[in-house]
Each structure stands twice: as C-alpha cells, then as structure tokens.
Enzyme design. Sequence first.
Site, PDB file in Angstrom:
ATOM      1  N   HIS A 112      -7.498  -0.691   5.419  1.00 10.12           N
ATOM      2  CA  HIS A 112      -6.790   0.269   6.138  1.00 10.12           C
ATOM      3  C   HIS A 112      -6.284   1.139   5.218  1.00 10.12           C
ATOM      4  O   HIS A 112      -6.324   2.543   5.325  1.00 10.12           O
ATOM      5  CB  HIS A 112      -5.212  -0.865   6.202  1.00 10.12           C
ATOM      6  CG  HIS A 112      -4.142   0.247   6.581  1.00 10.12           C
ATOM      7  ND1 HIS A 112      -3.868   0.552   7.855  1.00 10.12           N
ATOM      8  CD2 HIS A 112      -2.934   0.408   6.036  1.00 10.12           C
ATOM      9  CE1 HIS A 112      -2.934   1.275   8.068  1.00 10.12           C
ATOM     10  NE2 HIS A 112      -2.091   1.266   6.992  1.00 10.12           N
ATOM     11  N   HIS A 166       4.615  -4.818  10.751  1.00  6.13           N
ATOM     12  CA  HIS A 166       4.905  -4.017  11.583  1.00  6.13           C
ATOM     13  C   HIS A 166       5.313  -5.234  12.912  1.00  6.13           C
ATOM     14  O   HIS A 166       4.517  -6.116  13.072  1.00  6.13           O
ATOM     15  CB  HIS A 166       3.906  -3.185  12.075  1.00  6.13           C
ATOM     16  CG  HIS A 166       3.980  -1.924  11.329  1.00  6.13           C
ATOM     17  ND1 HIS A 166       4.625  -0.737  11.513  1.00  6.13           N
ATOM     18  CD2 HIS A 166       3.295  -1.695  10.232  1.00  6.13           C
ATOM     19  CE1 HIS A 166       4.495   0.189  10.676  1.00  6.13           C
ATOM     20  NE2 HIS A 166       3.584  -0.050   9.956  1.00  6.13           N
ATOM     21  N   ASP A 186      -0.158  -4.086   6.113  1.00  9.24           N
ATOM     22  CA  ASP A 186      -0.787  -3.380   7.571  1.00  9.24           C
ATOM     23  C   ASP A 186      -2.221  -3.714   7.415  1.00  9.24           C
ATOM     24  O   ASP A 186      -3.012  -2.983   8.123  1.00  9.24           O
ATOM     25  CB  ASP A 186      -0.648  -1.695   7.283  1.00  9.24           C
ATOM     26  CG  ASP A 186       0.699  -1.322   7.805  1.00  9.24           C
ATOM     27  OD1 ASP A 186       1.577  -1.982   7.975  1.00  9.24           O
ATOM     28  OD2 ASP A 186       0.871  -0.140   7.735  1.00  9.24           O
ATOM     29  N   ASP A 241       5.766   4.896   5.206  1.00  6.78           N
ATOM     30  CA  ASP A 241       6.500   3.811   5.860  1.00  6.78           C
ATOM     31  C   ASP A 241       6.809   2.458   5.140  1.00  6.78           C
ATOM     32  O   ASP A 241       7.441   1.535   5.624  1.00  6.78           O
ATOM     33  CB  ASP A 241       6.205   3.461   7.190  1.00  6.78           C
ATOM     34  CG  ASP A 241       4.805   3.108   7.222  1.00  6.78           C
ATOM     35  OD1 ASP A 241       4.133   3.487   6.817  1.00  6.78           O
ATOM     36  OD2 ASP A 241       4.596   2.044   8.067  1.00  6.78           O
ATOM     37  N   HIS A 242       6.050   2.363   4.062  1.00  7.19           N
ATOM     38  CA  HIS A 242       6.089   1.269   3.047  1.00  7.19           C
ATOM     39  C   HIS A 242       6.752   1.383   1.722  1.00  7.19           C
ATOM     40  O   HIS A 242       7.157   0.552   0.988  1.00  7.19           O
ATOM     41  CB  HIS A 242       4.565   0.544   2.671  1.00  7.19           C
ATOM     42  CG  HIS A 242       4.063   0.102   4.220  1.00  7.19           C
ATOM     43  ND1 HIS A 242       4.105  -1.202   4.751  1.00  7.19           N
ATOM     44  CD2 HIS A 242       3.616   0.771   5.375  1.00  7.19           C
ATOM     45  CE1 HIS A 242       3.545  -1.210   5.877  1.00  7.19           C
ATOM     46  NE2 HIS A 242       3.241   0.081   6.392  1.00  7.19           N
ATOM     47  N   HIS A 259       1.408   3.966   2.018  1.00  4.83           N
ATOM     48  CA  HIS A 259       1.950   4.713   2.836  1.00  4.83           C
ATOM     49  C   HIS A 259       3.318   4.741   3.029  1.00  4.83           C
ATOM     50  O   HIS A 259       4.135   3.978   2.659  1.00  4.83           O
ATOM     51  CB  HIS A 259       1.368   3.908   4.391  1.00  4.83           C
ATOM     52  CG  HIS A 259       0.050   4.231   4.626  1.00  4.83           C
ATOM     53  ND1 HIS A 259      -0.682   3.627   5.510  1.00  4.83           N
ATOM     54  CD2 HIS A 259      -1.087   5.313   4.197  1.00  4.83           C
ATOM     55  CE1 HIS A 259      -1.930   3.875   5.503  1.00  4.83           C
ATOM     56  NE2 HIS A 259      -2.123   5.083   4.926  1.00  4.83           N
ATOM     57  N   HIS A 264       0.871  -1.290  -0.137  1.00  5.37           N
ATOM     58  CA  HIS A 264       0.119  -0.042   0.008  1.00  5.37           C
ATOM     59  C   HIS A 264       0.717   1.245   0.008  1.00  5.37           C
ATOM     60  O   HIS A 264       2.048   1.148   0.080  1.00  5.37           O
ATOM     61  CB  HIS A 264      -1.066  -0.029   1.229  1.00  5.37           C
ATOM     62  CG  HIS A 264      -0.532  -0.081   2.655  1.00  5.37           C
ATOM     63  ND1 HIS A 264       0.490  -0.972   3.190  1.00  5.37           N
ATOM     64  CD2 HIS A 264      -0.291   0.878   3.400  1.00  5.37           C
ATOM     65  CE1 HIS A 264       0.807  -0.511   4.288  1.00  5.37           C
ATOM     66  NE2 HIS A 264       0.235   0.738   4.629  1.00  5.37           N
TER      67      HIS A 264
HETATM   68 FE    FE Z   1       2.651   0.726   8.257  1.00  5.84          FE
HETATM   69 ZN    ZN Z   2      -0.025   1.637   6.493  1.00  2.18          ZN
END
Ligand code: FE
Ligand code: ZN
Length: 258
Positions: free
Chosen positions: A116, A171, A133, A62-63, A60, A58
């Site tokens: 998400h 995570h 996530d 942090d990905h 985001h 996805h």
């Molecule tokens: Fe994340």
């Molecule tokens: Zn995420």
Amino acid sequence: MHEKNLNITAIPAFGDNYIWLLTAGGTTCAVVDPGAAEPVLERLEDQGLELRYILLTHHHPDHIGGVSGLLEKYAAQVYGPDDKRIPYTHHICREGESVSLPDLNTEFKVLEVPAHTRTHIAFYGENALFSGDTLFSIGCGRLFEGSPAEMQQSLDKLAELPAATRVYCAHEYTQSNCAFALAVEPENAALKARAAEVDRLRAAGEITLPTTLGDELAANPFMRTRAKSVLEAARKIDPAATPGSSTLAAIRVWKDRF
Ligand code: FE
Ligand code: ZN
C-alpha cells in the site's frame, strides 16, 4: 507477552476511518493511526484518559493528520515506520522489533508489510493485529507504492499469525468489499455468511470490526489467491494468472474498477 485486559475501541473519523484507542484499566492510553486530533481529544476528555503512545502504520494523512494536534496537548511517544514523510516519529519501528508500552503493560511486534505504501508496518500482540491499510476485512489496500508480489508477501506474512488473531484495520470498507468478493467467489459459504452479518451490523449502525485472521482466510479473496475458485475468477481478467501474486494482481485490477 502478557495476557491481560487490553481494551480496544474504535474512534470513528472522516466517515470511514477508525482510530483505535487502547486502554488497560488505568488512566493512560494509546491510539493507532490518529488521522484527526479532534475526535481523539474529545474521547480522551470524556473518559479522563491521558495519551501516552501513538502508533502509526503508514504516512497517509488520514492516518497521521492528528498527530501534531495531539502532541500539543499530550507528551506522547510516537512509534512509526522509517519514513521521512512522517515528521513526528520518536521511535522508528523495524521488522521483528518489539514496541513496549509499559503504561499499558503491553508489547507489540512490528511487521513490515509494504505494498500500500513502501514503508507500511503492522503491529501485532495481545492477540490483536493493527493492519492499517494493508489488510482490510474482505479486502486489501490499494497498491500505491508496491507490486502485487509485495502485497502477496505482506499478506502471506500476516496469514502466518494465529487464526484467532483479531484484526483491527483502519477503515470501515467491509460492506463494499463483500459486494466485490461475492463477484469473485459467489459460492463461498463463509463469505456469504460474513456478507449477511455485515449487512445486519451496518443496518444497525454498528461497526464490522474487529474481524479475525481465520475468518479472513476463509472469506477474503486477497487472502485466498491460491484457492481454485479465486484463481478461476482471476483468469477472466488475466487468462495467464497462476496461484499467488498474479491472481492477486488480477483481482486487485478488477476491484479497482468494480
Ligand atoms: Fe487510509
Ligand atoms: Zn493509506
């Protein structure tokens, strides 16, 4: 799908993210959800690996934050969902399609698992699930762009995979997830055992992943929204909760303020 020696290891990033590194005995590799380039570049250098594939669940940061840095160094192919918020994708992945990674002699099936985020996908193959996530060990992602019903549907889709499937989520949230899950189901023996194992692993500085789908079905309240004990706990938040998505909605709200 071939059965062979796919190796999956974690590259930690940002404190609680895992970037999954896939190798198959050769010098080429894939990574899943590289939120940062630096730790990946370091690991590849260390192990003399060349990056061929980047899989994204996805959009985001942090990905995907490390993708451009990785593409500066490696001519990797990027696989991800149909989402304009990810500007680097070479191959759009849709439900039911297969992603073939010939250098690793591996193939993954794409599962669309929105909630998400609207376009979140997961990759499944080689007895492994990269759930991003959406599904965490003993938890699920926050509902940023989807309803409880969509998350219920997405988790139901994952629940259909074989119980032995190893789950590689993005995570390290397992310990805090266990604390919450024990508030929901204090009498769940599988959960108590998992929580004890997780405490031991974390105290030893070890990671708690992968988990298995079977273990999640036994201990993760978000995978158990039709279990009587979870339903009864959800009714403390929403007295009208019924098995399924309204129970998921209630415990998600509870978890968000836990
Ligand atoms: Fe994340
Ligand atoms: Zn995420």
